[in-house]
Design a protein around this motif. Sequence first.
Motif, PDB file in Angstrom:
ATOM      1  N   THR A  55      47.764  36.756  31.183  1.00 62.72           N
ATOM      2  CA  THR A  55      47.971  36.389  29.780  1.00 62.72           C
ATOM      3  C   THR A  55      48.027  37.597  28.844  1.00 62.72           C
ATOM      4  OG1 THR A  55      45.589  36.040  29.485  1.00 62.72           O
ATOM      5  CG2 THR A  55      46.933  34.124  30.101  1.00 62.72           C
ATOM      6  N   ARG A  56      47.002  38.437  28.873  1.00 64.94           N
ATOM      7  CA  ARG A  56      46.951  39.561  27.932  1.00 64.94           C
ATOM      8  C   ARG A  56      46.270  40.749  28.598  1.00 64.94           C
ATOM      9  NH1 ARG A  56      42.865  36.018  26.881  1.00 64.94           N
ATOM     10  NH2 ARG A  56      40.769  36.905  26.494  1.00 64.94           N
ATOM     11  N   ARG A  57      46.539  41.918  28.050  1.00 66.26           N
ATOM     12  CA  ARG A  57      45.955  43.145  28.600  1.00 66.26           C
ATOM     13  C   ARG A  57      44.568  43.405  28.004  1.00 66.26           C
ATOM     14  NH1 ARG A  57      49.576  48.036  27.388  1.00 66.26           N
ATOM     15  NH2 ARG A  57      49.622  47.026  25.340  1.00 66.26           N
ATOM     16  N   ILE A  58      43.734  44.025  28.832  1.00 65.87           N
ATOM     17  CA  ILE A  58      42.391  44.397  28.384  1.00 65.87           C
ATOM     18  C   ILE A  58      42.080  45.824  28.829  1.00 65.87           C
ATOM     19  CG2 ILE A  58      41.422  42.062  28.353  1.00 65.87           C
ATOM     20  CD1 ILE A  58      40.248  42.670  31.157  1.00 65.87           C
ATOM     21  N   GLU A  59      41.075  46.396  28.190  1.00 65.00           N
ATOM     22  CA  GLU A  59      40.531  47.689  28.612  1.00 65.00           C
ATOM     23  C   GLU A  59      39.027  47.549  28.748  1.00 65.00           C
ATOM     24  OE1 GLU A  59      41.008  52.379  27.503  1.00 65.00           O
ATOM     25  OE2 GLU A  59      40.770  50.972  25.833  1.00 65.00           O
ATOM     26  N   VAL A  60      38.501  48.026  29.863  1.00 62.18           N
ATOM     27  CA  VAL A  60      37.055  47.945  30.098  1.00 62.18           C
ATOM     28  C   VAL A  60      36.355  49.014  29.271  1.00 62.18           C
ATOM     29  CG1 VAL A  60      35.222  48.197  31.807  1.00 62.18           C
ATOM     30  CG2 VAL A  60      37.340  47.000  32.415  1.00 62.18           C
ATOM     31  N   GLU A  61      35.414  48.573  28.451  1.00 65.35           N
ATOM     32  CA  GLU A  61      34.608  49.511  27.666  1.00 65.35           C
ATOM     33  C   GLU A  61      33.323  49.886  28.392  1.00 65.35           C
ATOM     34  OE1 GLU A  61      34.233  47.287  23.960  1.00 65.35           O
ATOM     35  OE2 GLU A  61      35.709  48.643  23.049  1.00 65.35           O
ATOM     36  N   GLU A  62      32.789  48.952  29.162  1.00 67.34           N
ATOM     37  CA  GLU A  62      31.544  49.218  29.898  1.00 67.34           C
ATOM     38  C   GLU A  62      31.424  48.241  31.062  1.00 67.34           C
ATOM     39  OE1 GLU A  62      26.660  49.141  29.244  1.00 67.34           O
ATOM     40  OE2 GLU A  62      28.034  48.722  27.573  1.00 67.34           O
ATOM     41  N   TRP A  63      31.128  48.787  32.232  1.00 65.54           N
ATOM     42  CA  TRP A  63      30.859  47.928  33.383  1.00 65.54           C
ATOM     43  C   TRP A  63      29.390  47.531  33.373  1.00 65.54           C
ATOM     44  CZ3 TRP A  63      34.289  45.592  36.293  1.00 65.54           C
ATOM     45  CH2 TRP A  63      35.584  46.109  36.379  1.00 65.54           C
ATOM     46  N   LEU A  64      29.142  46.256  33.607  1.00 64.92           N
ATOM     47  CA  LEU A  64      27.784  45.739  33.659  1.00 64.92           C
ATOM     48  C   LEU A  64      27.342  45.632  35.119  1.00 64.92           C
ATOM     49  CD1 LEU A  64      28.199  42.940  30.958  1.00 64.92           C
ATOM     50  CD2 LEU A  64      27.413  45.299  30.642  1.00 64.92           C
ATOM     51  N   GLY A  91      43.348  45.081  44.921  1.00 62.13           N
ATOM     52  CA  GLY A  91      44.195  46.184  45.368  1.00 62.13           C
ATOM     53  C   GLY A  91      45.607  46.086  44.827  1.00 62.13           C
ATOM     54  N   SER A  92      45.823  45.229  43.841  1.00 66.15           N
ATOM     55  CA  SER A  92      47.139  45.064  43.235  1.00 66.15           C
ATOM     56  C   SER A  92      46.976  44.873  41.743  1.00 66.15           C
ATOM     57  CB  SER A  92      47.880  43.869  43.852  1.00 66.15           C
ATOM     58  OG  SER A  92      47.128  42.685  43.671  1.00 66.15           O
ATOM     59  N   VAL A  93      48.085  45.000  41.016  1.00 66.74           N
ATOM     60  CA  VAL A  93      48.073  44.922  39.557  1.00 66.74           C
ATOM     61  C   VAL A  93      48.656  43.580  39.117  1.00 66.74           C
ATOM     62  CG1 VAL A  93      49.002  45.925  37.424  1.00 66.74           C
ATOM     63  CG2 VAL A  93      48.255  47.421  39.291  1.00 66.74           C
ATOM     64  N   LEU A  94      47.996  42.947  38.169  1.00 58.41           N
ATOM     65  CA  LEU A  94      48.516  41.735  37.548  1.00 58.41           C
ATOM     66  C   LEU A  94      49.031  42.086  36.157  1.00 58.41           C
ATOM     67  CD1 LEU A  94      48.936  38.627  37.486  1.00 58.41           C
ATOM     68  CD2 LEU A  94      46.638  38.474  36.472  1.00 58.41           C
ATOM     69  N   PHE A  95      50.234  41.618  35.836  1.00 59.51           N
ATOM     70  CA  PHE A  95      50.824  41.845  34.519  1.00 59.51           C
ATOM     71  C   PHE A  95      50.785  40.555  33.699  1.00 59.51           C
ATOM     72  CE2 PHE A  95      52.801  45.175  37.040  1.00 59.51           C
ATOM     73  CZ  PHE A  95      52.778  46.268  36.181  1.00 59.51           C
ATOM     74  N   PRO A  96      50.781  40.673  32.374  1.00 62.65           N
ATOM     75  CA  PRO A  96      50.953  39.478  31.547  1.00 62.65           C
ATOM     76  C   PRO A  96      52.256  38.766  31.922  1.00 62.65           C
ATOM     77  CG  PRO A  96      50.271  41.345  30.190  1.00 62.65           C
ATOM     78  CD  PRO A  96      50.567  41.894  31.561  1.00 62.65           C
ATOM     79  N   ALA A  97      52.242  37.444  31.834  1.00 64.06           N
ATOM     80  CA  ALA A  97      53.411  36.600  32.125  1.00 64.06           C
ATOM     81  C   ALA A  97      53.779  36.572  33.606  1.00 64.06           C
ATOM     82  CB  ALA A  97      54.627  37.032  31.308  1.00 64.06           C
ATOM     83  N   MET A  98      52.886  37.060  34.461  1.00 65.75           N
ATOM     84  CA  MET A  98      53.118  37.023  35.902  1.00 65.75           C
ATOM     85  C   MET A  98      52.034  36.196  36.589  1.00 65.75           C
ATOM     86  SD  MET A  98      55.872  38.577  36.869  1.00 65.75           S
ATOM     87  CE  MET A  98      55.592  38.878  38.621  1.00 65.75           C
ATOM     88  N   PRO A  99      52.399  35.470  37.655  1.00 68.57           N
ATOM     89  CA  PRO A  99      51.413  34.669  38.388  1.00 68.57           C
ATOM     90  C   PRO A  99      50.740  35.485  39.485  1.00 68.57           C
ATOM     91  CG  PRO A  99      53.582  34.231  39.264  1.00 68.57           C
ATOM     92  CD  PRO A  99      53.771  35.238  38.151  1.00 68.57           C
ATOM     93  N   THR A 100      49.601  34.995  39.941  1.00 65.85           N
ATOM     94  CA  THR A 100      48.943  35.565  41.109  1.00 65.85           C
ATOM     95  C   THR A 100      48.276  34.445  41.887  1.00 65.85           C
ATOM     96  OG1 THR A 100      47.366  37.235  41.908  1.00 65.85           O
ATOM     97  CG2 THR A 100      46.749  36.034  39.935  1.00 65.85           C
ATOM     98  N   ALA A 101      48.250  34.574  43.194  1.00 65.93           N
ATOM     99  CA  ALA A 101      47.594  33.594  44.067  1.00 65.93           C
ATOM    100  C   ALA A 101      46.493  34.310  44.845  1.00 65.93           C
ATOM    101  CB  ALA A 101      48.606  32.963  45.022  1.00 65.93           C
ATOM    102  N   LEU A 102      45.293  33.751  44.842  1.00 67.90           N
ATOM    103  CA  LEU A 102      44.144  34.385  45.476  1.00 67.90           C
ATOM    104  C   LEU A 102      43.465  33.416  46.436  1.00 67.90           C
ATOM    105  CD1 LEU A 102      42.536  36.026  42.308  1.00 67.90           C
ATOM    106  CD2 LEU A 102      44.018  37.146  43.984  1.00 67.90           C
ATOM    107  N   ARG A 103      42.899  33.978  47.500  1.00 64.47           N
ATOM    108  CA  ARG A 103      42.042  33.219  48.421  1.00 64.47           C
ATOM    109  C   ARG A 103      40.644  33.816  48.316  1.00 64.47           C
ATOM    110  NH1 ARG A 103      44.204  32.369  54.321  1.00 64.47           N
ATOM    111  NH2 ARG A 103      43.860  34.619  54.385  1.00 64.47           N
ATOM    112  N   ILE A 104      39.699  33.011  47.889  1.00 66.05           N
ATOM    113  CA  ILE A 104      38.346  33.489  47.623  1.00 66.05           C
ATOM    114  C   ILE A 104      37.401  32.978  48.705  1.00 66.05           C
ATOM    115  CG2 ILE A 104      36.432  33.414  45.975  1.00 66.05           C
ATOM    116  CD1 ILE A 104      38.482  33.109  43.750  1.00 66.05           C
ATOM    117  N   PHE A 105      36.736  33.926  49.361  1.00 63.77           N
ATOM    118  CA  PHE A 105      35.766  33.542  50.384  1.00 63.77           C
ATOM    119  C   PHE A 105      34.447  34.285  50.244  1.00 63.77           C
ATOM    120  CE2 PHE A 105      38.377  36.933  52.140  1.00 63.77           C
ATOM    121  CZ  PHE A 105      37.424  37.838  52.591  1.00 63.77           C
ATOM    122  N   GLU A 106      34.416  35.392  49.477  1.00 61.62           N
ATOM    123  CA  GLU A 106      33.156  36.104  49.263  1.00 61.62           C
ATOM    124  C   GLU A 106      32.242  35.282  48.364  1.00 61.62           C
ATOM    125  OE1 GLU A 106      32.475  40.462  48.955  1.00 61.62           O
ATOM    126  OE2 GLU A 106      34.627  40.462  48.495  1.00 61.62           O
TER     127      GLU A 106
END
Length: 267
Positions: free
Chosen positions: A83-92, A7-22
């Motif tokens: 690190t770098r930007r991407i664009e989704v070409e196809e969702w699997l 629900g948020s945007v990550l930019f190159p050169a920026m950190p993010t902290a996540l809590r994973i439980f799923e």
Amino acid sequence: MPMFPLGSVLFPAMPTALRIFEERYIVMLSSVLQDEPSEFGIVLIERGSEVGGGEQRFPVGTIAQIAQVQASEGFIGLVAQGTRRIEVEEWLDDDPYPRAKVRDLPELEWHDALGPLFDEAESTVRRALAQASEFVEQQWGADVELSADRVEAMWQLAGIAPVGPLDQVKLLGSADAESLLRQLVETANDAVEMLAVTWVDTDDFPTADDFRDADDADDADDADDGDDGDDADDADDADDADDVDDANDAGDETGDDDPATGPDRDA
């Protein structure tokens, strides 16, 4: 590419902290950590929730490189760097976790001629942060230090600007450095103007009367008139009572006087 819709945007050169439980993302993490560098993509959720799946996603995102992982009771915490930007070409298929075919977007190029525009964007973002901090605590202070690399610093300005995720995803999709800086100036100025909207005088605040219709106002006036009549009756009753007391006092030569508060993002 393993993908992590958020629900948020990550930019190159920026950190993010996540809590994973799923479970699906725990499975994803175990797979990602087998590679070096350990990377996954982050995209903004367009519609839906971070938890449970089935969400719709924006196509532009950022590769997150894992820097730290720590297991805790009930969840796994990780810190990653954009690190770098991407664009989704196809969702699997999302089984066992979200995946997509992606392509890298071109890196932004810095030109010295952009210096004045960069300075304007930086001052505007810092001013917006300073004003926003007066209303709510911000993750980043107005005096936060930026990278000496101008391209990284541009992305960092986008990451710390006090704007919403829809504005952020537009910034992330910028075609070139000039476009990014101009959008930064515009969105940060909009934030400054919005934060500057204040009541000049307390008399400008709406009162309850401003929300009553004419009939309600008439009823209230009638009620007030009735109260006035009651007050007059009460005054008459009081006078009568005083007269009675005076008469009693006059007739009672030995009577004594009667004796008369009494209050961090989960996935």
